[in-house]
Design an enzyme around this catalytic site. Structure first.
Site, PDB file in Angstrom:
ATOM      1  NE  ARG A   1       6.298  -3.529  -3.995  1.00 39.41           N
ATOM      2  CZ  ARG A   1       5.851  -3.644  -2.746  1.00 39.41           C
ATOM      3  NH1 ARG A   1       6.320  -4.603  -1.962  1.00 39.41           N
ATOM      4  NH2 ARG A   1       4.967  -2.793  -2.273  1.00 39.41           N
TER       5      ARG A   1
ATOM      6  CG  HIS B   1       2.416  -2.765   6.163  1.00 38.04           C
ATOM      7  ND1 HIS B   1       1.351  -3.049   5.340  1.00 38.04           N
ATOM      8  CD2 HIS B   1       2.010  -3.080   7.410  1.00 38.04           C
ATOM      9  CE1 HIS B   1       0.353  -3.537   6.066  1.00 38.04           C
ATOM     10  NE2 HIS B   1       0.716  -3.557   7.319  1.00 38.04           N
TER      11      HIS B   1
ATOM     12  CB  SER C   1      -8.379  -5.386   0.020  1.00 36.52           C
ATOM     13  OG  SER C   1      -7.140  -5.752   0.619  1.00 36.52           O
TER      14      SER C   1
HETATM   15  N1  APR Z   1      -8.580   4.040  -6.288  1.00 43.88           N
HETATM   16  C1  APR Z   1      -9.000   3.583  -5.077  1.00 43.88           C
HETATM   17  N2  APR Z   1      -8.955   2.274  -4.713  1.00 43.88           N
HETATM   18  C2  APR Z   1      -8.461   1.409  -5.623  1.00 43.88           C
HETATM   19  C3  APR Z   1      -7.991   1.809  -6.904  1.00 43.88           C
HETATM   20  C4  APR Z   1      -8.071   3.187  -7.217  1.00 43.88           C
HETATM   21  N3  APR Z   1      -7.666   3.664  -8.406  1.00 43.88           N
HETATM   22  N4  APR Z   1      -7.576   0.688  -7.569  1.00 43.88           N
HETATM   23  C5  APR Z   1      -7.757  -0.352  -6.719  1.00 43.88           C
HETATM   24  N5  APR Z   1      -8.304   0.072  -5.564  1.00 43.88           N
HETATM   25  C6  APR Z   1      -8.647  -0.704  -4.369  1.00 43.88           C
HETATM   26  C7  APR Z   1      -9.011  -2.144  -4.615  1.00 43.88           C
HETATM   27  O1  APR Z   1     -10.403  -2.259  -4.925  1.00 43.88           O
HETATM   28  C8  APR Z   1      -8.675  -2.771  -3.268  1.00 43.88           C
HETATM   29  O2  APR Z   1      -9.754  -2.652  -2.362  1.00 43.88           O
HETATM   30  O3  APR Z   1      -7.489  -0.732  -3.552  1.00 43.88           O
HETATM   31  C9  APR Z   1      -7.505  -1.914  -2.761  1.00 43.88           C
HETATM   32  C10 APR Z   1      -6.168  -2.603  -2.904  1.00 43.88           C
HETATM   33  O4  APR Z   1      -6.166  -3.707  -2.032  1.00 43.88           O
HETATM   34  P1  APR Z   1      -4.815  -4.547  -1.879  1.00 43.88           P
HETATM   35  O5  APR Z   1      -4.240  -4.821  -3.230  1.00 43.88           O
HETATM   36  O6  APR Z   1      -5.133  -5.691  -0.967  1.00 43.88           O
HETATM   37  O7  APR Z   1      -3.803  -3.553  -1.164  1.00 43.88           O
HETATM   38  P2  APR Z   1      -3.726  -3.206   0.385  1.00 43.88           P
HETATM   39  O8  APR Z   1      -5.070  -3.216   1.011  1.00 43.88           O
HETATM   40  O9  APR Z   1      -2.918  -1.962   0.501  1.00 43.88           O
HETATM   41  O10 APR Z   1      -2.854  -4.431   0.975  1.00 43.88           O
HETATM   42  C11 APR Z   1      -2.551  -4.372   2.349  1.00 43.88           C
HETATM   43  O11 APR Z   1      -1.174  -6.313   2.088  1.00 43.88           O
HETATM   44  O12 APR Z   1       0.366  -7.453   0.867  1.00 43.88           O
HETATM   45  C12 APR Z   1       0.201  -6.645   1.970  1.00 43.88           C
HETATM   46  O13 APR Z   1       1.847  -5.289   2.920  1.00 43.88           O
HETATM   47  C13 APR Z   1       0.994  -5.375   1.823  1.00 43.88           C
HETATM   48  O14 APR Z   1       0.413  -3.193   2.627  1.00 43.88           O
HETATM   49  C14 APR Z   1      -0.067  -4.304   1.877  1.00 43.88           C
HETATM   50  C15 APR Z   1      -1.215  -4.983   2.584  1.00 43.88           C
END
Ligand code: APR
Length: 232
Positions: free
Chosen positions: A58, A106, A174
């Site tokens: 990563r 994080h 999310s």
């Molecule tokens: N533009 C905006 N939003 C987007 C895009 C995009 N191009 N592509 C995806 N998304 C949205 C998705 O719909 C989702 O709501 O980004 C979000 C990603 O959610 P996650 O994958 O859960 O990532 P995140 O919320 O950052 O996770 C939080 O979980 O695993 C742990 O430590 C890790 O910091 C991370 C935390």
């Protein structure tokens, strides 16, 4: 220059258009990896090489990625407002886009720390961490990243920023991982709140929120222009 303070809470979605995987979208990181094995103290105890390999990959990907329009639009916003970025991301794309006030809830991929003394943090840029790579105190180095089950030491600092926000922007998260997701509850009443995400936000109450149902690349740019026009 407006006297308004904007606080941005960003997640993996803002880096998706830079080519970095999110976690919970289809094809996301947690589809390919077992969280327990690669992002928890238990996984580290059981198989540290597997954990190091996960973060080495990563770190390399993040170093090869470029900030996208959304990162740049947020950096540009600093010319018109005080902007504090509270990110869950461990990449440095906000900083490389030019944002000056970035708070990593994080941790950061480009940093490593001693497994004995967590205050011993060093910048390793894009270099891998291997078993046998030791900190100055002679202890094994580990990624300076918050694993599941570990404390989010920056959460109080982040909450103070959100309490002082005049405008809240949530982009690309999310909102399912706490305590980060709980930050949105700290805003003062009647603070304008925006969420930029192509998916439906996981908010139990959309009252007081404006949802830009689109990718960060277009949504953040559009919102930034709107805010600059409104508050210039
Ligand atoms: N533009 C905006 N939003 C987007 C895009 C995009 N191009 N592509 C995806 N998304 C949205 C998705 O719909 C989702 O709501 O980004 C979000 C990603 O959610 P996650 O994958 O859960 O990532 P995140 O919320 O950052 O996770 C939080 O979980 O695993 C742990 O430590 C890790 O910091 C991370 C935390």
């Amino acid at each position: 220059m407006s006297d308004k303070k904007i606080v941005v809470i960003s997640g993996a979605g803002i880096s998706a258009e830079s080519g970095l995987s999110t976690f919970r979208d289809s094809g996301g990181l947690w589809e390919g990896y077992n969280i327990e094995e690669v992002a928890s103290p238990q996984g580290w105890q059981k198989n540290p090489e597997k954990v190091l390999e996960f973060y080495n990959l990563r770190r390399k990907q993040a170093a090869e990625a470029q900030p996208n329009t959304a990162h740049k639009a947020l950096a540009d916003l600093e010319n018109s407002f005080e902007v504090i970025i509270v990110t869950q991301n461990v990449d440095d794309l906000h900083e490389r886009a030019g944002s000056n006030n970035v708070l990593h809830l994080h941790g950061e991929l480009r940093k490593a720390r001693s497994t004995k003394d967590e205050s011993r943090i060093l910048d390793i840029d894009a270099d891998p961490i291997e078993l046998g790579d030791l900190a100055e105190d002679g202890a094994q180095l580990r990624p300076h990243v918050v694993w599941f089950g570990e404390m989010v030491s920056m959460i109080e600092v982040a909450a103070k920023e959100v309490i002082e926000a005049d405008i809240l922007i949530v982009v690309g998260t999310s909102l399912v991982v706490y305590p980060a997701a709980g930050l949105i509850e700290y805003t003062k009443p009647n603070v304008p709140k925006y969420i930029i995400d192509p998916a439906e936000p996981q908010l139990y109450d959309m009252k007081g929120w404006v949802h830009y149902k689109e990718n960060a690349g277009t949504g953040v740019k559009k919102l930034a222009e709107k805010l600059k026009k409104e508050h210039s």
